[in-house]
Design a protein around this motif. Structure first.
Motif, PDB file in Angstrom:
ATOM      1  N   ARG A 404       0.802  -1.109   0.005  1.00  0.00           N
ATOM      2  CA  ARG A 404       0.062   0.013   0.021  1.00  0.00           C
ATOM      3  C   ARG A 404       0.875   1.211  -0.060  1.00  0.00           C
ATOM      4  NH1 ARG A 404      -5.312   0.392   0.594  1.00  0.00           N
ATOM      5  NH2 ARG A 404      -6.203   2.364   1.007  1.00  0.00           N
ATOM      6  N   LYS A 405       1.909   1.205   0.632  1.00  0.00           N
ATOM      7  CA  LYS A 405       2.956   2.496   0.753  1.00  0.00           C
ATOM      8  C   LYS A 405       3.492   2.615  -0.607  1.00  0.00           C
ATOM      9  CE  LYS A 405       6.744   4.027   3.527  1.00  0.00           C
ATOM     10  NZ  LYS A 405       6.180   5.270   4.043  1.00  0.00           N
ATOM     11  N   GLU A 406       3.714   1.514  -1.391  1.00  0.00           N
ATOM     12  CA  GLU A 406       4.175   2.072  -2.754  1.00  0.00           C
ATOM     13  C   GLU A 406       3.208   2.097  -3.446  1.00  0.00           C
ATOM     14  OE1 GLU A 406       6.486   1.810  -6.320  1.00  0.00           O
ATOM     15  OE2 GLU A 406       6.882   1.956  -4.170  1.00  0.00           O
ATOM     16  N   LEU A 407       1.858   1.779  -3.526  1.00  0.00           N
ATOM     17  CA  LEU A 407       0.794   2.325  -4.393  1.00  0.00           C
ATOM     18  C   LEU A 407       0.625   3.754  -4.113  1.00  0.00           C
ATOM     19  CD1 LEU A 407      -1.051   1.200  -6.575  1.00  0.00           C
ATOM     20  CD2 LEU A 407      -2.526   0.474  -4.909  1.00  0.00           C
ATOM     21  N   ARG A 408       0.638   4.139  -2.687  1.00  0.00           N
ATOM     22  CA  ARG A 408       0.345   5.528  -2.464  1.00  0.00           C
ATOM     23  C   ARG A 408       1.624   6.464  -2.952  1.00  0.00           C
ATOM     24  NH1 ARG A 408      -1.958   6.966   2.908  1.00  0.00           N
ATOM     25  NH2 ARG A 408       0.042   8.172   3.364  1.00  0.00           N
ATOM     26  N   ARG A 409       2.760   6.074  -3.021  1.00  0.00           N
ATOM     27  CA  ARG A 409       4.106   6.667  -3.584  1.00  0.00           C
ATOM     28  C   ARG A 409       3.592   6.765  -5.040  1.00  0.00           C
ATOM     29  NH1 ARG A 409       8.031   6.359  -6.587  1.00  0.00           N
ATOM     30  NH2 ARG A 409       7.501   4.164  -6.997  1.00  0.00           N
ATOM     31  N   GLN A 410       3.329   6.001  -5.846  1.00  0.00           N
ATOM     32  CA  GLN A 410       3.048   5.792  -7.316  1.00  0.00           C
ATOM     33  C   GLN A 410       1.827   6.742  -7.344  1.00  0.00           C
ATOM     34  OE1 GLN A 410       3.152   2.245  -9.481  1.00  0.00           O
ATOM     35  NE2 GLN A 410       4.556   1.386  -8.297  1.00  0.00           N
ATOM     36  N   PHE A 411       0.807   6.881  -6.709  1.00  0.00           N
ATOM     37  CA  PHE A 411      -0.178   7.712  -6.759  1.00  0.00           C
ATOM     38  C   PHE A 411       0.185   9.264  -6.676  1.00  0.00           C
ATOM     39  CE2 PHE A 411      -4.551   9.191  -4.967  1.00  0.00           C
ATOM     40  CZ  PHE A 411      -5.050   9.544  -6.173  1.00  0.00           C
ATOM     41  N   GLY A 412       1.263   9.471  -5.679  1.00  0.00           N
ATOM     42  CA  GLY A 412       1.576  10.841  -5.591  1.00  0.00           C
ATOM     43  C   GLY A 412       2.415  11.336  -6.702  1.00  0.00           C
ATOM     44  N   ASP A 413       3.105  10.392  -7.412  1.00  0.00           N
ATOM     45  CA  ASP A 413       4.040  10.590  -8.560  1.00  0.00           C
ATOM     46  C   ASP A 413       3.184  10.810  -9.652  1.00  0.00           C
ATOM     47  OD1 ASP A 413       6.370  10.120  -7.353  1.00  0.00           O
ATOM     48  OD2 ASP A 413       6.543   8.270  -8.192  1.00  0.00           O
ATOM     49  N   PHE A 414       1.916  10.213  -9.913  1.00  0.00           N
ATOM     50  CA  PHE A 414       1.035  10.365 -10.913  1.00  0.00           C
ATOM     51  C   PHE A 414       0.353  11.880 -10.651  1.00  0.00           C
ATOM     52  CE2 PHE A 414      -3.794  10.343 -11.698  1.00  0.00           C
ATOM     53  CZ  PHE A 414      -3.647  10.205 -13.146  1.00  0.00           C
ATOM     54  N   LEU A 415       0.242  12.369  -9.619  1.00  0.00           N
ATOM     55  CA  LEU A 415      -0.538  13.543  -9.223  1.00  0.00           C
ATOM     56  C   LEU A 415       0.252  14.788  -9.456  1.00  0.00           C
ATOM     57  CD1 LEU A 415      -2.323  12.660  -5.949  1.00  0.00           C
ATOM     58  CD2 LEU A 415      -3.524  13.050  -8.113  1.00  0.00           C
TER      59      LEU A 415
END
Length: 564
Positions: A404-415
């Motif tokens: 989940r932490k990695e998915l949150r980080r990738q969401f941050g990069d997307f944003l």
């Protein structure tokens, strides 16, 4: 894009009555030699004084059997006569649970009988119904050549557990024989006469593939699947075409048959018009090496393609399903906090690298049963990247821990890429954020954006800012999946040289009205779209969903009568 649906299990229902009416008397009157286990000419068996021999005698051929339970192996010798010189298939009905059973013919070498695989008719014969060692099953020993006249056969029971074993009967039969309980070749179990109009007892004999059959659709298939080249899409992308350019429509079934009768299985399907099977497998490692594969699973696929190819049947290969996948955090993949492997293939780079390594071992190495790698074999028509997983389905809500932490980080990069910064994204959302029971707060300092549960993406609440955040997350999930699907498709085509069509997936979403278009968009980086459909009727009762018992209301409608 071409969408396809497998309709496999229902085909026999459609043709069954007709096939039953086409059976011949010759198929039911094939010669055989049937010998009862208790009819030994001599034996050194030591039967258990009470428990082991307490069985349901009505389940035994001839009403009895021979058994051994002792500190010494038990042996039995039988005499029989072959009516003519020919090759038979020897079947034994014996105990398959923790036993060791061997045989020798006419004083030859002893040979072990494999009672653990390819069993037919495994049945509990315990008198008290308990699940213990008291089982019987048929097992095929294989082909045996007999001269006309007298013969002997011996059986030996020498298992590690008190040398235990049971032998009910054995039979030398025609290659077309398929055992069913205590029935001899040509016998049919009694069935109640159908009283409802339009129904009848469906008990066809084993198909002998007679050239005189009134119905055999095998000639509709190619002589060899892929004989004119690889299956491709039509110019408008809406249909399949064979290598020759001839339009094709596939009548497809799932298949998991990898036993000794694989060639027969392929012929059986071809006769009924099947021209594609999907081998749905689990190529993931059986040990602790993430880059290794289940070589037995690969061998099943290789043999399956070779057998189907000879009957003009194409193959769709589905190598991975997150549910039973055997990868785990100790192998280096992201820990989902107890959510198994759901969703992580889409964003875990280490798992993606392993997936590529698996596919290389399956597709690029020569298939020993055809002599060419699957990547170069047009009989393999479609490669399905993965089965029944999506970030837009409820299973993604359980992703926790490092994943989940990695998915949150990738969401941050997307944003950051979409808005320029995380703060600008927050402004666009009007400060809207997931509730504490859905995720921990945004951690912009570490580049992480919190995730809503997928259910939230299908709702209409909390105003425009919250809805924009929902839309951004759905776009992010869809983009992650599409990017993965494209990466794997490019790898298959460019790195491995595969000319097969690629299908990304086949799943649904938490709300198909809201999200299915996004799911399908994520598939559109590959050539084929697929959808899994599940068909069922009514089941009302205490054990709804897993057991049908007396008193339940249950219906089982055919998909042929309700295809959509």
């Amino acid at each position: 894009m071409r969408r396809w649906t497998g309709l496999g299990a229902v085909w026999g229902l459609a043709l069954g009555p007709l096939l039953a009416s086409l059976s011949t008397a010759a198929e039911q009157a094939a010669p055989f030699i049937w010998v009862e286990g208790e009819a030994a000419r001599s034996n050194s068996m030591h039967r258990h004084p009470w428990w082991y021999d307490k069985v349901k005698k009505d389940q035994l051929s001839g009403g009895d059997f021979i058994s051994n339970w002792s500190d010494k192996p038990g042996e039995a010798t039988y005499a029989f006569a072959a009516p003519a010189a020919r090759t038979w298939v020897l079947w034994v009905r014996a105990n398959p649970v923790g036993t060791q059973l061997s045989y020798r013919l006419d004083g030859g070498e002893w040979a072990r009988i494999d009672m653990s695989s390819s069993q037919v008719g495994n049945v509990n014969i315990a008198e008290d119904g308990k699940i213990d060692l008291r089982f019987l099953a048929w097992a095929s020993v294989g082909e045996v050549s007999l001269a006309q006249g007298a013969h002997t056969i011996e059986f030996r029971m020498d298992s590690a557990n008190n040398n235990h074993g049971m032998l009910d009967c054995f039979v030398f039969a025609d290659a077309g024989f398929r055992p069913e309980g205590i029935l001899k070749p040509g016998q049919l179990a009694p069935v109640a006469e159908a009283t409802e109009k339009g129904r009848w007892a469906f008990r066809p004999p084993r198909d002998a593939f007679s050239p005189d059959a009134l119905l055999d659709l095998r000639p509709l298939n190619e002589k060899v699947a892929g004989e004119s080249g690889f299956v491709t899409r039509s110019k408008d992308g809406n249909d399949f075409v064979l290598g020759s350019g001839k339009p094709a429509r596939f009548w497809a079934v799932n298949s998991g048959a990898f036993d000794k009768d694989l060639a027969r299985h392929a012929r059986f399907l071809a006769k009924r018009g099947v021209n594609m099977v999907r081998f749905h497998s689990n190529i993931t490692p059986t040990g602790n090496d993430l880059m290794a594969i289940d070589t037995k699973d690969r061998d099943h696929l290789w043999r399956g393609v070779a057998a189907m190819k000879k009957e003009g049947i194409y193959v769709t290969y589905s190598p991975y399903w997150a549910g039973p996948a055997r990868v785990k955090p100790t192998m280096g993949v992201l820990d989902t906090g107890g959510n198994g492997n759901w969703g992580i293939l889409f964003f875990d780079k280490k798992l993606q690298d392993a997936y590529k390594a698996w596919m290389k071992q399956v597709l690029a190495e020569p298939n020993p049963y055809t002599g060419i790698p699957l990547a170069k074999d047009p009989a393999l028509a479609i490669i399905q990247i993965q089965n029944e997983d999506s970030l837009l389905f409820y299973t993604s809500q359980g992703i926790k821990g490092a994943a989940r932490k990695e998915l949150r980080r990738q969401f941050g990069d997307f944003l950051k890429k979409k808005y320029g910064s995380l703060e600008k994204a927050k402004d666009a959302w009007g400060g809207a954020a997931p509730s504490a029971d859905q995720d921990s707060p945004d951690d912009f300092a570490n580049g992480e954006a919190a995730l809503l549960i997928v259910w939230e993406l299908s709702q209409r609440r909390f105003g425009e800012g919250f809805q924009r955040r929902c839309s951004d997350q759905m776009e992010f999930f869809s983009t992650v999946m599409r990017r993965f699907n494209k990466m794997i498709g490019d790898y298959l085509h460019n790195d491995l040289g595969c000319r097969q069509l690629v299908n990304a997936g086949n799943w649904r979403t938490a709300d198909n009205v809201i999200m299915l278009d996004a799911e399908r968009w994520s598939y559109s980086s590959n050539e084929v779209m697929a959808v899994n459909r599940y068909y069922g009727g009514i089941h009302e009762g205490q054990h709804n969903g897993w057991a049908i018992v007396n008193g339940d209301r249950f219906t089982d409608p055919s998909v042929l009568l309700r295809p959509r």
